[in-house]
Design a protein around this motif. Structure first.
Motif, PDB file in Angstrom:
ATOM      1  N   UNK A  31       0.970 -15.023 -32.979  1.00 15.16           N
ATOM      2  CA  UNK A  31       2.534 -13.416 -32.594  1.00 15.16           C
ATOM      3  C   UNK A  31       3.597 -14.548 -32.412  1.00 15.16           C
ATOM      4  N   UNK A  32       4.761 -13.529 -32.910  1.00 21.21           N
ATOM      5  CA  UNK A  32       5.751 -13.944 -33.336  1.00 21.21           C
ATOM      6  C   UNK A  32       6.981 -13.646 -32.416  1.00 21.21           C
ATOM      7  N   UNK A  33       7.749 -14.189 -32.068  1.00 16.72           N
ATOM      8  CA  UNK A  33       8.332 -12.783 -30.869  1.00 16.72           C
ATOM      9  C   UNK A  33       9.821 -14.186 -30.357  1.00 16.72           C
ATOM     10  N   UNK A  34      10.936 -13.099 -30.714  1.00 15.43           N
ATOM     11  CA  UNK A  34      11.636 -14.175 -29.730  1.00 15.43           C
ATOM     12  C   UNK A  34      11.739 -14.820 -28.591  1.00 15.43           C
ATOM     13  N   UNK A  35      12.815 -15.858 -28.529  1.00 13.55           N
ATOM     14  CA  UNK A  35      12.058 -16.348 -26.977  1.00 13.55           C
ATOM     15  C   UNK A  35      13.196 -15.743 -26.406  1.00 13.55           C
ATOM     16  N   UNK A  36      12.317 -16.122 -24.850  1.00 17.54           N
ATOM     17  CA  UNK A  36      12.577 -16.173 -23.492  1.00 17.54           C
ATOM     18  C   UNK A  36      13.178 -17.082 -22.657  1.00 17.54           C
ATOM     19  N   UNK A  37      14.278 -16.690 -21.988  1.00 17.67           N
ATOM     20  CA  UNK A  37      14.023 -17.989 -20.808  1.00 17.67           C
ATOM     21  C   UNK A  37      13.233 -18.532 -20.018  1.00 17.67           C
ATOM     22  N   UNK A  38      12.018 -16.959 -20.064  1.00 17.48           N
ATOM     23  CA  UNK A  38      10.937 -18.355 -19.173  1.00 17.48           C
ATOM     24  C   UNK A  38      10.288 -19.068 -19.816  1.00 17.48           C
ATOM     25  N   UNK A  39      10.591 -19.159 -21.586  1.00 18.25           N
ATOM     26  CA  UNK A  39      10.105 -19.783 -21.879  1.00 18.25           C
ATOM     27  C   UNK A  39      10.154 -21.766 -22.153  1.00 18.25           C
TER      28      UNK A  39
ATOM     29  N   UNK B  36      12.705 -18.351 -32.117  1.00 16.15           N
ATOM     30  CA  UNK B  36      11.388 -17.510 -32.457  1.00 16.15           C
ATOM     31  C   UNK B  36      10.128 -18.540 -31.824  1.00 16.15           C
ATOM     32  N   UNK B  37       8.950 -18.291 -30.841  1.00 19.75           N
ATOM     33  CA  UNK B  37       8.251 -18.948 -30.828  1.00 19.75           C
ATOM     34  C   UNK B  37       6.861 -17.988 -31.323  1.00 19.75           C
ATOM     35  N   UNK B  38       5.908 -18.790 -31.944  1.00 19.88           N
ATOM     36  CA  UNK B  38       4.439 -18.955 -31.957  1.00 19.88           C
ATOM     37  C   UNK B  38       3.443 -18.905 -30.592  1.00 19.88           C
ATOM     38  N   UNK B  39       2.736 -17.629 -30.652  1.00 16.27           N
ATOM     39  CA  UNK B  39       1.844 -17.576 -29.992  1.00 16.27           C
ATOM     40  C   UNK B  39       0.073 -17.085 -30.452  1.00 16.27           C
ATOM     41  N   UNK B  40      -0.811 -18.300 -29.585  1.00 12.93           N
ATOM     42  CA  UNK B  40      -1.869 -17.790 -29.846  1.00 12.93           C
ATOM     43  C   UNK B  40      -2.586 -17.324 -29.006  1.00 12.93           C
ATOM     44  N   UNK B  41      -3.077 -16.170 -28.243  1.00 12.19           N
ATOM     45  CA  UNK B  41      -3.470 -15.725 -26.765  1.00 12.19           C
ATOM     46  C   UNK B  41      -1.819 -15.614 -25.905  1.00 12.19           C
TER      47      UNK B  41
ATOM     48  N   UNK C 281      -1.204 -19.103 -25.375  1.00 10.93           N
ATOM     49  CA  UNK C 281      -0.711 -20.426 -26.328  1.00 10.93           C
ATOM     50  C   UNK C 281       0.163 -20.232 -26.724  1.00 10.93           C
ATOM     51  N   UNK C 282       1.734 -21.615 -26.254  1.00 14.92           N
ATOM     52  CA  UNK C 282       2.585 -21.548 -26.837  1.00 14.92           C
ATOM     53  C   UNK C 282       2.049 -22.769 -28.349  1.00 14.92           C
ATOM     54  N   UNK C 283       2.552 -21.704 -29.874  1.00 11.28           N
ATOM     55  CA  UNK C 283       1.753 -22.849 -30.414  1.00 11.28           C
ATOM     56  C   UNK C 283       2.745 -24.126 -31.504  1.00 11.28           C
ATOM     57  N   UNK C 284       4.110 -22.726 -31.294  1.00  9.98           N
ATOM     58  CA  UNK C 284       5.175 -23.431 -31.964  1.00  9.98           C
ATOM     59  C   UNK C 284       6.225 -23.120 -31.756  1.00  9.98           C
ATOM     60  N   UNK C 285       7.771 -23.180 -32.209  1.00  9.58           N
ATOM     61  CA  UNK C 285       8.817 -22.590 -32.651  1.00  9.58           C
ATOM     62  C   UNK C 285       9.387 -23.125 -33.215  1.00  9.58           C
ATOM     63  N   UNK C 286      10.927 -22.241 -33.324  1.00  7.60           N
ATOM     64  CA  UNK C 286      11.938 -22.426 -34.490  1.00  7.60           C
ATOM     65  C   UNK C 286      12.652 -21.889 -34.139  1.00  7.60           C
ATOM     66  N   UNK C 287      14.463 -22.951 -34.351  1.00  7.43           N
ATOM     67  CA  UNK C 287      15.616 -22.648 -33.523  1.00  7.43           C
ATOM     68  C   UNK C 287      16.276 -22.849 -35.328  1.00  7.43           C
ATOM     69  N   UNK C 288      17.537 -21.987 -35.026  1.00  6.33           N
ATOM     70  CA  UNK C 288      18.611 -21.803 -36.308  1.00  6.33           C
ATOM     71  C   UNK C 288      19.757 -21.255 -35.522  1.00  6.33           C
TER      72      UNK C 288
ATOM     73  N   UNK D 290       6.035 -19.992 -39.044  1.00 10.39           N
ATOM     74  CA  UNK D 290       7.447 -19.220 -38.094  1.00 10.39           C
ATOM     75  C   UNK D 290       8.958 -19.853 -39.289  1.00 10.39           C
ATOM     76  N   UNK D 291       9.008 -20.499 -40.544  1.00 14.78           N
ATOM     77  CA  UNK D 291      10.094 -21.429 -40.961  1.00 14.78           C
ATOM     78  C   UNK D 291       9.687 -19.373 -41.883  1.00 14.78           C
ATOM     79  N   UNK D 292       8.442 -19.026 -42.552  1.00  7.27           N
ATOM     80  CA  UNK D 292       8.877 -18.352 -43.183  1.00  7.27           C
ATOM     81  C   UNK D 292       9.406 -16.855 -42.426  1.00  7.27           C
ATOM     82  N   UNK D 293       9.405 -16.607 -40.768  1.00  7.44           N
ATOM     83  CA  UNK D 293      10.267 -15.555 -40.291  1.00  7.44           C
ATOM     84  C   UNK D 293      11.231 -15.484 -40.272  1.00  7.44           C
TER      85      UNK D 293
END
Length: 161
Positions: A8-16, A64-69, A71-78, A102-105
């Protein structure tokens, strides 16, 4: 290792904030050991990061952050100007397509905002990743971070071609 399909890819939140900083630190220390010595890795990613500095940096970027369940799997910032600032994958998710997803998104979002060119300052480790995604090296520079020297590549990708 297989490619992940339930990301799942979603926007970063402060709790991240803490999980993102921990992922960054773990990624630098575990995934770049073949390219950087211990002094360089500690200069790049302190084991005692300043969360306020990170909070300010992440608030100034689209992340953007990537999650599997759970688990935080990765992030990209731009930046909206097309500068890719950070792309990191958790060590246990490395080489499984997370960074590319993440990059493609991010690229699609930047194209939708009218970006004509993407740019980044890539590490030795990140350079092949960006080359696989169509970036070209336009310059090299040596930078010093907390007393440690690093080679960095200025890279660009034309989105109008």
């Amino acid at each position: 290792m297989s490619t992940i399909t339930s990301i799942t890819i979603r926007k970063y939140r402060i709790q991240d904030l803490s999980p993102v900083v921990r992922l960054f630190t773990d990624s630098v220390h575990e995934l770049t050991a073949g390219a950087y010595d211990e002094t360089q890795r500690f200069a790049w990613a302190s084991r005692t990061p300043h969360l306020d500095t990170w909070r300010q940096r992440l608030e100034s970027l689209e992340t953007l952050v990537a999650e599997e369940g759970q688990d935080l799997a990765g992030f990209i910032s731009y930046d909206d100007d097309g500068t890719i600032d950070l792309v990191f994958t958790a060590p246990n998710y490395a080489r499984r397509g997370i960074a590319s997803t993440l990059y493609h998104e991010a690229e699609q979002q930047l194209i939708a905002k009218g970006a004509k060119e993407l740019k980044t300052e890539a590490s030795v480790v990140a350079k092949p990743f960006f080359e696989r995604h169509g970036f070209e090296v336009v310059g090299e520079q040596r930078v010093t971070v907390r007393g440690a020297q690093f080679l960095r590549y200025n890279m660009r990708k034309d989105l109008t071609a």
